[in-house]
Motif scaffolding. Structure first.
Motif, PDB file in Angstrom:
ATOM      1  N   PRO A   1     -46.293 -13.094 -92.896  1.00 14.88           N
ATOM      2  CA  PRO A   1     -44.828 -13.139 -92.988  1.00 14.88           C
ATOM      3  C   PRO A   1     -44.317 -14.201 -93.958  1.00 14.88           C
ATOM      4  CG  PRO A   1     -45.551 -13.017 -90.698  1.00 14.88           C
ATOM      5  CD  PRO A   1     -46.775 -13.291 -91.517  1.00 14.88           C
ATOM      6  N   ILE A   2     -45.113 -15.252 -94.170  1.00 12.41           N
ATOM      7  CA  ILE A   2     -44.694 -16.323 -95.078  1.00 12.41           C
ATOM      8  C   ILE A   2     -44.873 -15.909 -96.539  1.00 12.41           C
ATOM      9  CG2 ILE A   2     -45.059 -18.752 -95.726  1.00 12.41           C
ATOM     10  CD1 ILE A   2     -43.963 -18.251 -92.880  1.00 12.41           C
ATOM     11  N   LEU A   3     -45.939 -15.137 -96.808  1.00 16.38           N
ATOM     12  CA  LEU A   3     -46.287 -14.788 -98.189  1.00 16.38           C
ATOM     13  C   LEU A   3     -45.594 -13.530 -98.701  1.00 16.38           C
ATOM     14  CD1 LEU A   3     -50.155 -15.429 -98.077  1.00 16.38           C
ATOM     15  CD2 LEU A   3     -48.393 -16.929 -99.040  1.00 16.38           C
ATOM     16  N   PHE A   4     -45.435 -12.547 -97.826  1.00 18.43           N
ATOM     17  CA  PHE A   4     -45.011 -11.226 -98.301  1.00 18.43           C
ATOM     18  C   PHE A   4     -43.624 -10.844 -97.817  1.00 18.43           C
ATOM     19  CE2 PHE A   4     -49.703 -11.038 -97.774  1.00 18.43           C
ATOM     20  CZ  PHE A   4     -50.040 -10.954 -99.130  1.00 18.43           C
ATOM     21  N   GLU A   5     -42.882 -10.180 -98.717  1.00 15.10           N
ATOM     22  CA  GLU A   5     -41.537  -9.742 -98.348  1.00 15.10           C
ATOM     23  C   GLU A   5     -41.553  -8.423 -97.587  1.00 15.10           C
ATOM     24  OE1 GLU A   5     -40.206  -7.538-102.491  1.00 15.10           O
ATOM     25  OE2 GLU A   5     -39.670  -9.644-102.208  1.00 15.10           O
ATOM     26  N   ASN A   6     -42.664  -7.692 -97.650  1.00 14.76           N
ATOM     27  CA  ASN A   6     -42.745  -6.400 -96.945  1.00 14.76           C
ATOM     28  C   ASN A   6     -43.926  -6.378 -95.972  1.00 14.76           C
ATOM     29  OD1 ASN A   6     -44.676  -6.445 -98.971  1.00 14.76           O
ATOM     30  ND2 ASN A   6     -44.513  -4.253 -99.427  1.00 14.76           N
ATOM     31  N   TRP A   7     -44.176  -7.493 -95.352  1.00  8.59           N
ATOM     32  CA  TRP A   7     -45.279  -7.604 -94.405  1.00  8.59           C
ATOM     33  C   TRP A   7     -45.153  -6.545 -93.301  1.00  8.59           C
ATOM     34  CZ3 TRP A   7     -49.968  -9.025 -93.688  1.00  8.59           C
ATOM     35  CH2 TRP A   7     -50.490  -9.274 -92.420  1.00  8.59           C
ATOM     36  N   LYS A   8     -46.246  -5.829 -93.079  1.00  6.74           N
ATOM     37  CA  LYS A   8     -46.334  -4.781 -92.058  1.00  6.74           C
ATOM     38  C   LYS A   8     -45.472  -3.547 -92.378  1.00  6.74           C
ATOM     39  CE  LYS A   8     -48.933  -6.850 -88.841  1.00  6.74           C
ATOM     40  NZ  LYS A   8     -50.246  -6.316 -88.419  1.00  6.74           N
ATOM     41  N   GLN A   9     -44.924  -3.490 -93.583  1.00  5.50           N
ATOM     42  CA  GLN A   9     -44.038  -2.378 -93.923  1.00  5.50           C
ATOM     43  C   GLN A   9     -44.637  -1.408 -94.938  1.00  5.50           C
ATOM     44  OE1 GLN A   9     -40.123  -3.798 -95.087  1.00  5.50           O
ATOM     45  NE2 GLN A   9     -40.319  -5.555 -93.701  1.00  5.50           N
ATOM     46  N   ALA A  10     -45.701  -1.815 -95.605  1.00  2.24           N
ATOM     47  CA  ALA A  10     -46.278  -0.956 -96.646  1.00  2.24           C
ATOM     48  C   ALA A  10     -47.765  -1.233 -96.785  1.00  2.24           C
ATOM     49  CB  ALA A  10     -45.574  -1.187 -97.982  1.00  2.24           C
ATOM     50  N   GLN A  11     -48.462  -0.277 -97.389  1.00  2.00           N
ATOM     51  CA  GLN A  11     -49.897  -0.441 -97.601  1.00  2.00           C
ATOM     52  C   GLN A  11     -50.184  -1.524 -98.637  1.00  2.00           C
ATOM     53  OE1 GLN A  11     -51.922   3.210 -98.634  1.00  2.00           O
ATOM     54  NE2 GLN A  11     -53.777   2.151 -99.290  1.00  2.00           N
ATOM     55  N   TYR A  12     -49.283  -1.626 -99.637  1.00  2.00           N
ATOM     56  CA  TYR A  12     -49.424  -2.665-100.655  1.00  2.00           C
ATOM     57  C   TYR A  12     -48.356  -3.719-100.430  1.00  2.00           C
ATOM     58  CZ  TYR A  12     -53.089  -0.308-103.220  1.00  2.00           C
ATOM     59  OH  TYR A  12     -54.300   0.232-103.567  1.00  2.00           O
ATOM     60  N   LEU A  13     -48.786  -4.956-100.310  1.00  2.00           N
ATOM     61  CA  LEU A  13     -47.909  -6.063 -99.957  1.00  2.00           C
ATOM     62  C   LEU A  13     -47.443  -6.800-101.204  1.00  2.00           C
ATOM     63  CD1 LEU A  13     -50.147  -7.400 -97.029  1.00  2.00           C
ATOM     64  CD2 LEU A  13     -48.182  -5.830 -96.867  1.00  2.00           C
ATOM     65  N   MET A  14     -46.148  -7.157-101.232  1.00  2.00           N
ATOM     66  CA  MET A  14     -45.569  -7.832-102.385  1.00  2.00           C
ATOM     67  C   MET A  14     -45.272  -9.295-102.053  1.00  2.00           C
ATOM     68  SD  MET A  14     -45.498  -5.542-104.726  1.00  2.00           S
ATOM     69  CE  MET A  14     -44.415  -6.257-105.954  1.00  2.00           C
ATOM     70  N   ILE A  15     -45.860 -10.184-102.824  1.00  2.00           N
ATOM     71  CA  ILE A  15     -45.559 -11.603-102.678  1.00  2.00           C
ATOM     72  C   ILE A  15     -44.056 -11.811-102.837  1.00  2.00           C
ATOM     73  CG2 ILE A  15     -45.856 -13.885-103.749  1.00  2.00           C
ATOM     74  CD1 ILE A  15     -48.365 -13.145-102.391  1.00  2.00           C
ATOM     75  N   LYS A  16     -43.486 -12.689-102.031  1.00  2.00           N
ATOM     76  CA  LYS A  16     -42.041 -12.904-102.054  1.00  2.00           C
ATOM     77  C   LYS A  16     -41.550 -13.292-103.449  1.00  2.00           C
ATOM     78  CE  LYS A  16     -41.353 -14.078 -97.196  1.00  2.00           C
ATOM     79  NZ  LYS A  16     -40.939 -15.109 -96.222  1.00  2.00           N
ATOM     80  N   LYS A  17     -40.342 -12.824-103.807  1.00  2.00           N
ATOM     81  CA  LYS A  17     -39.784 -13.067-105.134  1.00  2.00           C
ATOM     82  C   LYS A  17     -39.590 -14.555-105.418  1.00  2.00           C
ATOM     83  CE  LYS A  17     -37.432  -8.604-105.410  1.00  2.00           C
ATOM     84  NZ  LYS A  17     -36.145  -7.885-105.442  1.00  2.00           N
TER      85      LYS A  17
END
Length: 704
Positions: free
Chosen positions: A503-519
């Protein structure tokens, strides 16, 4: 251990296996040369006749009517088989003739078979007929440089690519001196007919030669040749007369095989975007066919860009109660943004690679670039017309050219161009990169056309793309997606809890197969700040190795490899389709000559259908001519055919655009057309665009 025995070099070179291995002619070439293309049914008859086909109508240009009065009344003529004829007709049909043939313009696969088809048909009717090949293109006609073509010479080049048999050139027979010299050559050889194999400019030449030599009794027949595919003839009602020039299929297949290999490389090495520029100065037919053949991730179609409307910009202008003319037509800047969006979408699902296909003339469809080209063409044309030396000789360096343009703005040069180039033009022109300025001011070709092949089209686009991707990267929007399973594995291997850090690193944690580092995480510094703020790291502690590894994997490096496909494709050995097509074009040429036609273009109807449905015809060239600006003045030319954005082929590509971009988890959808095999049942028998466009009205709505 015994010493290896030394073989004498002369014995080695004389060994049959060695001689066979290093011979100029290999087994595949022997098989290719020996292949005998089938002929259309009408050519199996003892005679052929020509029948007027009244269903085709043309809108005649007044200037064409004035300048081409002898051939303007020509009609479409069907070649028909005939088992018998009147004695007088037989005698005329069978008489010995002297026929000249010339290649004009760039090579196109299948040209040799036009000669072979003509040679075989003529010699079959009368072995005393002589075929002369003019050397080095139209210069051979002007200078009287030719060779008589023998069966041995023709047999050597059957089904083989290039124009090697008699070579080619780009000279135009476009003034009185050249025309008079050409007429003298034809008289000396006592030619009955002259065959011009070439593109739109060359067939334009054929029309004027037919007009000039009409009263001399020299028949002139044109043959449609260009790998660009921009000779596609229709009548006034849109009925197809010539669906495809020869050589297009071969070039597209050659390009497609190479680009498909790059698709394989890209998806293997997963670090490059391959940017492939393909020939097509005025039309994007080759790019469209390549898209269908390879399913490259992104293919730009110039004609689509020209039709682009920015509805968001229009809506904004409407609210402000102004008219924004820049909303119509794609701008160079907006094109770079569209390209960046595609790159970012793929990167978001872990695909920081891909293949982009760009037609060489794509910039011609960009509004501001087209304005520059038109104005600079006019300025260069005016200068050449008014002075003893040409523009590029007078101003050899870029700085000298730019100074000339500035002097036009300041009104120092009071010539016919001083009101063409204004201060606004000069300001915008000075804002573009120097290498592109040089490209726009590069020397025009012999026909006065802007040479897009000499401009690094891909570099113009890529420089803008790289700049914008850099901005998006700084904003935290351009990142590589991290597969969730990979993140979990990396963290667990390093002894860290993925559920805690996710949750700290990704803006779409648990929401997609590919995780995006927060902007907000755009550097190691901001990464550490996020971890410290969350209480997972002290100010003096270093970032845990697993987290740094994940971050590094998310940082994109936009690496590109650029490629140009043009000369390799036009020098390729022809596909079976082009071999058969061109051989029958040669047979058609003879039928037109034997039946007294002149000012006609040889063509085959129903190319999109099975071979037994092909129908040879003669198309009148003069009614196809219209006025167009060349070298700063209006001239009669044959109109080029561009991609119809309402055609089935384009609509299919548009429909599959998102699928082929493959900006989703999973495999890409690359297609591998394979090499040009010439033999075997798996070789396709026609271009895909030809097949799809033949379906015409079978697709219901324009946006399907």
């Amino acid at each position: 251990m015994p010493e290896p025995s030394t073989i004498r070099l002369d014995k080695l070179l004389d060994h049959p296996a060695v001689m066979d291995a290093v011979a100029d002619v290999n087994l595949e070439l022997k098989e290719r040369v020996a292949y005998q293309p089938p002929v259309c049914t009408v050519f199996k008859s003892p005679f052929t006749t020509l029948a007027t086909d009244t269903q085709y109508q043309f809108e005649i240009d007044k200037e064409a009517h004035r300048q081409l009065s002898h051939i303007i009344a020509n009609t479409v003529q069907r070649v028909e088989g005939c088992d018998d004829a009147a004695d007088e007709v037989k005698e005329n049909y069978r008489k010995a003739r002297n026929i000249g043939i010339v290649f004009s313009g760039g090579p196109s696969p299948g040209g040799h078979n036009v000669i072979a088809g003509l040679f075989d048909a003529a010699k079959k009717v009368n072995p005393r007929t002589r075929i002369f090949g003019f050397l080095m293109g139209p210069d051979g006609i002007i200078d009287g440089d030719y060779m008589e073509l023998t069966r041995e010479r023709v047999d050597q080049y059957r089904n083989v690519g290039g124009f090697t048999m008699i070579k080619t050139g780009r000279t135009k027979i476009d003034n009185r001196k050249k025309m008079d010299l050409s007429r003298e050559t034809c008289k000396q050889l006592e030619l009955d007919a002259l065959v011009v194999v070439g593109g739109d400019d060359s067939n334009t030449n054929a029309a004027f030669l037919a007009q000039e030599m009409f009263e001399d009794g020299v028949q002139v027949i044109g043959v449609p040749k260009t790998i660009d595919g921009d000779i596609q003839v229709r009548d006034a009602r849109g009925q197809v007369l010539c669906a495809m020039s020869f050589g297009f299929h071969t070039a597209a297949r050659a390009f497609s095989q190479a680009i498909a290999n790059l698709c394989t490389d890209a998806s293997s090495d997963v670090k490059y975007w391959h940017v492939c520029k393909v020939m097509g100065r005025v039309a994007s037919h080759l790019a469209l066919e390549v898209a269908l053949q390879t399913h490259a991730n992104m293919t730009l179609i110039g004609e689509d860009l020209a039709d682009y409307v920015d509805y968001a910009r229009l809506e904004k202008a409407e609210k402000e109660r102004v008219v924004d003319y820049t909303a119509y037509g794609m701008t160079l800047r907006h094109l770079s943004r569209v390209t960046c969006d595609a790159i970012m979408q793929r990167a978001a699902v872990g695909k920081n690679y891909g293949v982009l296909v760009v037609p060489e003339g794509v910039l011609e469809f960009i509004n501001e670039i087209q304005v520059f080209i038109i104005k600079l063409n006019t300025i260069i044309g005016n200068y050449n017309k008014m002075h003893d030396r040409d523009f590029h000789s007078a101003f050899p360096t870029l700085n000298e050219k730019l100074e000339y343009l500035r002097r036009l703005v300041r009104g120092i040069r009071k010539d016919v161009s001083y009101n063409v180039w204004n201060a606004r033009d000069d300001e915008l022109f000075n804002d573009i990169p120097e290498f592109f300025q040089e490209g726009l001011l590069t020397e025009r070709d012999s026909h006065g056309n802007f040479q897009f092949s000499q401009v690094k089209t891909e570099k113009v686009l890529l420089d803008l793309v790289k700049d914008y991707l850099g901005i998006l990267k700084e904003k935290g929007q351009y990142k590589i997606g991290i597969q969730d399973a990979q993140f979990v594995k990396t963290m667990q291997k390093g002894g860290l809890d993925p559920e805690r850090y996710g949750p700290i690193l990704f803006e779409n944690w648990k929401q997609a197969q590919y995780l995006m580092i927060k902007k907000t995480i755009i550097s190691r510094k901001t990464l550490k700040t996020a971890l410290v703020k969350a209480g997972f790291l002290g100010d003096d502690e270093t970032i845990p190795a697993p987290i740094e590894k994940i971050y590094n994997q998310s940082v994109p490096k936009f690496k590109t490899q650029t490629h140009f496909y043009g000369y390799d494709g036009r020098g390729s050995d022809p596909t079976r389709f082009d071999c058969i097509y061109t051989y029958n074009l040669g047979q058609t040429v003879f039928s037109l000559i034997a039946n007294g036609a002149t000012g006609q273009m040889a063509a085959i109807l129903n190319l999109e259908q099975d071979f037994h449905s092909w129908r040879p015809i003669g198309i009148p060239i003069a009614p196809l001519m219209h006025l167009e600006e060349r070298k700063g003045k209006l001239e009669l030319v044959l109109e080029k055919s561009i991609v119809d954005v309402n055609s089935p082929a384009y609509r299919v590509v548009k429909t599959f655009r998102d699928k082929w971009l493959a900006a989703t988890p999973g495999e890409d959808h690359y297609r591998h057309p394979g090499p040009i095999r010439f033999a075997g049942n798996s070789e396709e028998n026609r271009p895909i665009t030809l097949l799809l466009n033949a379906m015409g009205g079978h697709l219901s709505t324009p946006d399907q």
